[in-house]
Motif scaffolding. Structure first.
Motif, PDB file in Angstrom:
ATOM      1  N   SER A   1       0.800  -1.232   0.000  1.00  0.00           N
ATOM      2  CA  SER A   1       0.000   0.000   0.000  1.00  0.00           C
ATOM      3  C   SER A   1       0.831   1.281   0.000  1.00  0.00           C
ATOM      4  O   SER A   1       0.305   2.359   0.264  1.00  0.00           O
ATOM      5  CB  SER A   1      -0.952   0.027   1.215  1.00  0.00           C
ATOM      6  N   HIS A   2       2.106   1.232  -0.267  1.00  0.00           N
ATOM      7  CA  HIS A   2       2.894   2.457  -0.356  1.00  0.00           C
ATOM      8  C   HIS A   2       4.175   2.202  -1.146  1.00  0.00           C
ATOM      9  O   HIS A   2       4.570   1.046  -1.393  1.00  0.00           O
ATOM     10  CB  HIS A   2       3.221   3.014   1.026  1.00  0.00           C
TER      11      HIS A   2
ATOM     12  N   TYR B   1      10.947  10.265  -0.594  1.00  0.00           N
ATOM     13  CA  TYR B   1       9.523  10.654  -0.639  1.00  0.00           C
ATOM     14  C   TYR B   1       8.698   9.382  -0.559  1.00  0.00           C
ATOM     15  O   TYR B   1       8.933   8.413  -1.297  1.00  0.00           O
ATOM     16  CB  TYR B   1       9.211  11.427  -1.927  1.00  0.00           C
ATOM     17  N   THR B   2       7.690   9.375   0.324  1.00  0.00           N
ATOM     18  CA  THR B   2       6.810   8.214   0.492  1.00  0.00           C
ATOM     19  C   THR B   2       5.404   8.576   0.029  1.00  0.00           C
ATOM     20  O   THR B   2       4.862   9.628   0.411  1.00  0.00           O
ATOM     21  CB  THR B   2       6.784   7.768   1.962  1.00  0.00           C
ATOM     22  N   ASP B   3       4.821   7.688  -0.771  1.00  0.00           N
ATOM     23  CA  ASP B   3       3.476   7.925  -1.302  1.00  0.00           C
ATOM     24  C   ASP B   3       2.609   6.691  -1.049  1.00  0.00           C
ATOM     25  O   ASP B   3       3.079   5.548  -1.192  1.00  0.00           O
ATOM     26  CB  ASP B   3       3.555   8.210  -2.803  1.00  0.00           C
ATOM     27  N   SER B   4       1.358   6.948  -0.663  1.00  0.00           N
ATOM     28  CA  SER B   4       0.418   5.843  -0.432  1.00  0.00           C
ATOM     29  C   SER B   4      -0.270   5.488  -1.746  1.00  0.00           C
ATOM     30  O   SER B   4      -0.729   6.374  -2.490  1.00  0.00           O
ATOM     31  CB  SER B   4      -0.632   6.240   0.611  1.00  0.00           C
ATOM     32  N   ILE B   5      -0.375   4.186  -2.032  1.00  0.00           N
ATOM     33  CA  ILE B   5      -0.983   3.723  -3.283  1.00  0.00           C
ATOM     34  C   ILE B   5      -1.799   2.474  -2.993  1.00  0.00           C
ATOM     35  O   ILE B   5      -1.531   1.734  -2.038  1.00  0.00           O
ATOM     36  CB  ILE B   5       0.077   3.396  -4.352  1.00  0.00           C
TER      37      ILE B   5
ATOM     38  N   ASN C   1      -2.901  -1.404  -3.644  1.00  0.00           N
ATOM     39  CA  ASN C   1      -2.157  -2.588  -4.081  1.00  0.00           C
ATOM     40  C   ASN C   1      -2.631  -3.073  -5.447  1.00  0.00           C
ATOM     41  O   ASN C   1      -3.739  -2.772  -5.889  1.00  0.00           O
ATOM     42  CB  ASN C   1      -2.287  -3.719  -3.057  1.00  0.00           C
ATOM     43  N   ASP C   2      -1.742  -3.805  -6.102  1.00  0.00           N
ATOM     44  CA  ASP C   2      -2.029  -4.498  -7.358  1.00  0.00           C
ATOM     45  C   ASP C   2      -2.391  -3.562  -8.510  1.00  0.00           C
ATOM     46  O   ASP C   2      -3.109  -3.942  -9.444  1.00  0.00           O
ATOM     47  CB  ASP C   2      -3.157  -5.526  -7.161  1.00  0.00           C
ATOM     48  N   LYS C   3      -1.941  -2.339  -8.486  1.00  0.00           N
ATOM     49  CA  LYS C   3      -2.138  -1.391  -9.581  1.00  0.00           C
ATOM     50  C   LYS C   3      -0.817  -0.709  -9.873  1.00  0.00           C
ATOM     51  O   LYS C   3      -0.125  -0.271  -8.948  1.00  0.00           O
ATOM     52  CB  LYS C   3      -3.202  -0.344  -9.231  1.00  0.00           C
TER      53      LYS C   3
ATOM     54  N   GLY D   1       2.085  -1.913  -5.609  1.00  0.00           N
ATOM     55  CA  GLY D   1       2.050  -2.289  -4.212  1.00  0.00           C
ATOM     56  C   GLY D   1       1.488  -3.692  -4.070  1.00  0.00           C
ATOM     57  O   GLY D   1       0.524  -4.045  -4.759  1.00  0.00           O
ATOM     58  N   LYS D   2       2.123  -4.499  -3.228  1.00  0.00           N
ATOM     59  CA  LYS D   2       1.663  -5.874  -3.030  1.00  0.00           C
ATOM     60  C   LYS D   2       1.363  -6.102  -1.552  1.00  0.00           C
ATOM     61  O   LYS D   2       2.132  -5.672  -0.686  1.00  0.00           O
ATOM     62  CB  LYS D   2       2.731  -6.874  -3.497  1.00  0.00           C
TER      63      LYS D   2
END
Length: 563
Positions: A91-92, A144-148, A150-152, A178-179
C-alpha cells in the motif's frame, strides 16, 4: 542578558528563514533585495555584475563585495535528476534519488505520479529539499513516500527546480505495484544435527497460509547478515521440515515462504554449528633466520583447512625439555617476529608451531626448527699449566679452553722494556698443548694465552707468567750415584754438579717397572740424601733434576738400585 540572547536568536532565525524563502522563490528573493532580473542584455555579450551592501555612512564595519560573470552565451540546459529508485511495498512506495551531485544547481525537487505513464501530476505541495550539511559525500539522497492501492501499476518521476524558479527536465521513470504482504512468516524453532555434515531443520507456518504461497525455499549464508543463497528450492507448501547435507563449520539458515502475488516472507536466521573434534594438520615448511641483534623471523606454509583460525608458536633452548608458548594468543598470519637474548651460553634456539581451528582444536607439533644463534660470547680463557726453561728455549704447557667452539689457541709474548704484546704462536689443533719458544735473547719475557672461536671472538687473556732468560745452555752434567746399605737399611744417594746458581733439586723415585714420580724437593745446597722408605728385595729407579736461579730446568738424571 537572557532577553538580549533570545532577541538575537530570534533575529538569526528570521534571517535563516528569509534566506530559505529567497532560495525557494525568486520573486521573494527580489522582494528581499537578494535578486535582480536584467532585461537589457544584448545577445552575445558578457557582463560582470557586482553587488555591495548599502551600509550607513557612520557604519564601522566592512563587508566584502561580490561579483559574477554572466552572458547569454553561457546558457546551458538544466540536467536530469540522477538515480531515481522506487521500492514498492504493501500500500505504499518509497522513492529516493541523489541530491548532492546536483546540489549546486537544484535547490528543491518536484515529485510527479502517473497512472498510465503518460499524464503526470505533481504530488508535493511543498518543496522537497535537504536542510542538512554533508560535506564531501556524493551519496546523499532525498526520500519521498506515497500511499498507493495494491495491485495497480503507478509511474513516478522527479524534476529539479533552481533558485531562479526554473524547472529542469524530468528524471527517468520508475514504476511498480504495491503488493499485500504475507500475513504469515516462517519461524525455525528446532534443528537436529545427526552427523557432522547433516542438519534437519523444523519450522512453523500457519496452515491457513498454505493457500497464499507457492512453495518454501531453504537459504544458507556464512553470517547472520547474509548474503543468503538458496540451497533447496521448491519445498512443498505443506512441508515443515527439511534435511540438508554439506555443512560448513558455521552455517546460517533461513526459510522463505514464496507468495502467489510475488511477495515473500523470510524467517529470522538460525545458526547451525556441527560438532568438530578433528584438529588441523600440523604446519609444514617452518623456516627462520636470526640477525646479530637477536631478532628471529619465522615463516611457514599456510594450512589448507577452511576452518583454520590461526597458529600458536612454541620455543625452547633445549629440544629435550618442554617448549613454552610465546604467542599466548592466536596468530592469524604465517609469519612471526621473535626476539631472543644472545648473551647466554645457549648456541641454538628451537621452535615448533601448532595450527588451531575455529573450534580451538589444535594440531600436532610441526617438525622442530633449529636456528644457530650468532656467537657474541667469547670463549673461556685457557690456563697456563706449567713452564720449563730448556736448552732449546722456554717450554710452555697449557690447559685448553673449555668452550666447544674454539678454533685456535694463541700465545702472546712481550719483553720487559715494552707494553705491546706480540703473537708468537697460534695452534689450530685442539690436542696441541705445548709450545717451545726458541727465538730468545737475554731479557725478561712475559707470556699469556687466549682462545679464539669460530666467529673470531677472543677470550680474555690468561694470567701472565714472567721468565728471565739469560742464554741458552748446554746440558748440565750431573754426576748422580747411590749405594745400598742393607745393615743399616737405607740407600745413600749423592751427586755432584757444576758450579751454578742452583736453587732447588727435585728427587724422583719409582719402581723399576713403573714410572717416576716426584719424591722430594731439596734445597740447592744439598748434595746427598738417605732414603729409608724401602722394601726388601725391591728394585728402585731414582731421578734427579736441578733448577737454577735463572729458571733453567735440567733433564732428569736416572740410576737403578736393588735393595
Amino acid at each position: 542578558m537572557g532577553k538580549i540572547t533570545a532577541v538575537n536568536d530570534e533575529l538569526e532565525q528570521r534571517f535563516t528563514f528569509a534566506l530559505l524563502a529567497a532560495e525557494q522563490n525568486f520573486e521573494g528573493a527580489k522582494l528581499a533585495g537578494w535578486g535582480l532580473e536584467d532585461t537589457s542584455v544584448v545577445p552575445g555579450e558578457g557582463y560582470v555584475y557586482k553587488v555591495t551592501v548599502a551600509l550607513p555612512e557612520d557604519a564601522n564595519i566592512k563587508i566584502k563585495e561580490g561579483s559574477t560573470y554572466a552572458g547569454t552565451n553561457l546558457y546551458e540546459e538544466l540536467p536530469q535528476p540522477i538515480g531515481l529508485a522506487g521500492i514498492f511495498k504493501d500500500s505504499h512506495v518509497v522513492l529516493s534519488w541523489n541530491y548532492n551531485l546536483l546540489s549546486s544547481i537544484y535547490t528543491s525537487y518536484i515529485v510527479e505520479k502517473s497512472a498510465d505513464g503518460l499524464n503526470f501530476e505533481k504530488q508535493n505541495q511543498q518543496p522537497i529539499f535537504n536542510a542538512s550539511q554533508h560535506a564531501n559525500d556524493n551519496n546523499i539522497a532525498l526520500y519521498y513516500t506515497d500511499s498507493i492501492p495494491n495491485d495497480k501499476t503507478f509511474y513516478y518521476r522527479v524534476k529539479g527546480k533552481n533558485a531562479f524558479g526554473d524547472v529542469g527536465p524530468p528524471s527517468e521513470v520508475v514504476n511498480g505495484q504495491g503488493k499485500k504482504r504475507l500475513e504469515y512468516v516462517p519461524h525455525i524453532y528446532k534443528k537436529e544435527i545427526p552427523t557432522d555434515n547433516k542438519v534437519v531443520l523444523f519450522w512453523e507456518f500457519k496452515e491457513e497460509g498454505n493457500g497464499i504461497i507457492t512453495k518454501f525455499k531453504l537459504n544458507k549464508g556464512k553470517t547472520n547478515n547474509g548474503p543468503f543463497n538458496t540451497v533447496i528450492d521448491s519445498i512443498p507448501v505443506n512441508a515443515r521440515e527439511i534435511a540438508f547435507k554439506g555443512l560448513d563449520r558455521i552455517n546460517y539458515f533461513t526459510i522463505t515462504a514464496v507468495g502467489k502475488n510475488g511477495v515473500n516472507a523470510e524467517s529470522l536466521p538460525a545458526i547451525v554449528q556441527p560438532v568438530d573434534s578433528i584438529p588441523p594438520s600440523e604446519p609444514t615448511l617452518l623456516k627462520g633466520v636470526i640477525d646479530t641483534t637477536g631478532i628471529v623471523r619465522l615463516s611457514w606454509a599456510k594450512n589448507p583447512e577452511k576452518d583454520l583460525r590461526g597458529y600458536r608458536i612454541f620455543r625452547a633452548n633445549n629440544p629435550n625439555i618442554e617448549f613454552s608458548e610465546i604467542t599466548h594468543k592466536t596468530l592469524f598470519e604465517e609469519t612471526y617476529i621473535d626476539t631472543v637474548s644472545l648473551k647466554n651460553l645457549n648456541q641454538k634456539i628451537y621452535y615448533k608451531i601448532k595450527a588451531e581451528d575455529q573450534r580451538y582444536n589444535r594440531s600436532k607439533f610441526s617438525d622442530i626448527l633449529i636456528i644457530d644463534k650468532p656467537d657474541l660470547v667469547p670463549p673461556s680463557p685457557p690456563i697456563v699449566k706449567n713452564y720449563e726453561i730448556t736448552e732449546q728455549g722456554v717450554k710452555i704447557q697449557w690447559t685448553p679452553s673449555s668452550s666447544k667452539d674454539v678454533s685456535s689457541h694463541i700465545i702472546y709474548r712481550k719483553t720487559d722494556n715494552t707494553n705491546a704484546w706480540e703473537k708468537v704462536y697460534e695452534s689450530t689443533n685442539s690436542l696441541d698443548t705445548v709450545f717451545v719458544d726458541t727465538k730468545l735473547s737475554p731479557n725478561l719475557y712475559s707470556y699469556t694465552l687466549t682462545a679464539k672461536d669460530l666467529t673470531g671472538f677472543e677470550s680474555k687473556p690468561s694470567s701472565p707468567i714472567s721468565i728471565n732468560w739469560t742464554t741458552s745452555k748446554k746440558l748440565v752434567d750431573i754426576k748422580f750415584s747411590g749405594t745400598v746399605n742393607r745393615e743399616l737399611r737405607f740407600i745413600s744417594l749423592s751427586w755432584k754438579t757444576p758450579k751454578l746458581p742452583i736453587v732447588e733439586y727435585r728427587l724422583y723415585k719409582g719402581y723399576s717397572d713403573e714410572g717416576l714420580h716426584l719424591y722430594k724437593t731439596l734445597n740447592g745446597s744439598v748434595t746427598k740424601f738417605n732414603d729409608v722408605d724401602l722394601e726388601v728385595n725391591s728394585s728402585y729407579t731414582y731421578g734427579l733434576q736441578l733448577i737454577t736461579k735463572e729458571g733453567y730446568i735440567s733433564k732428569v738424571e736416572k740410576i737403578n738400585l736393588k735393595y
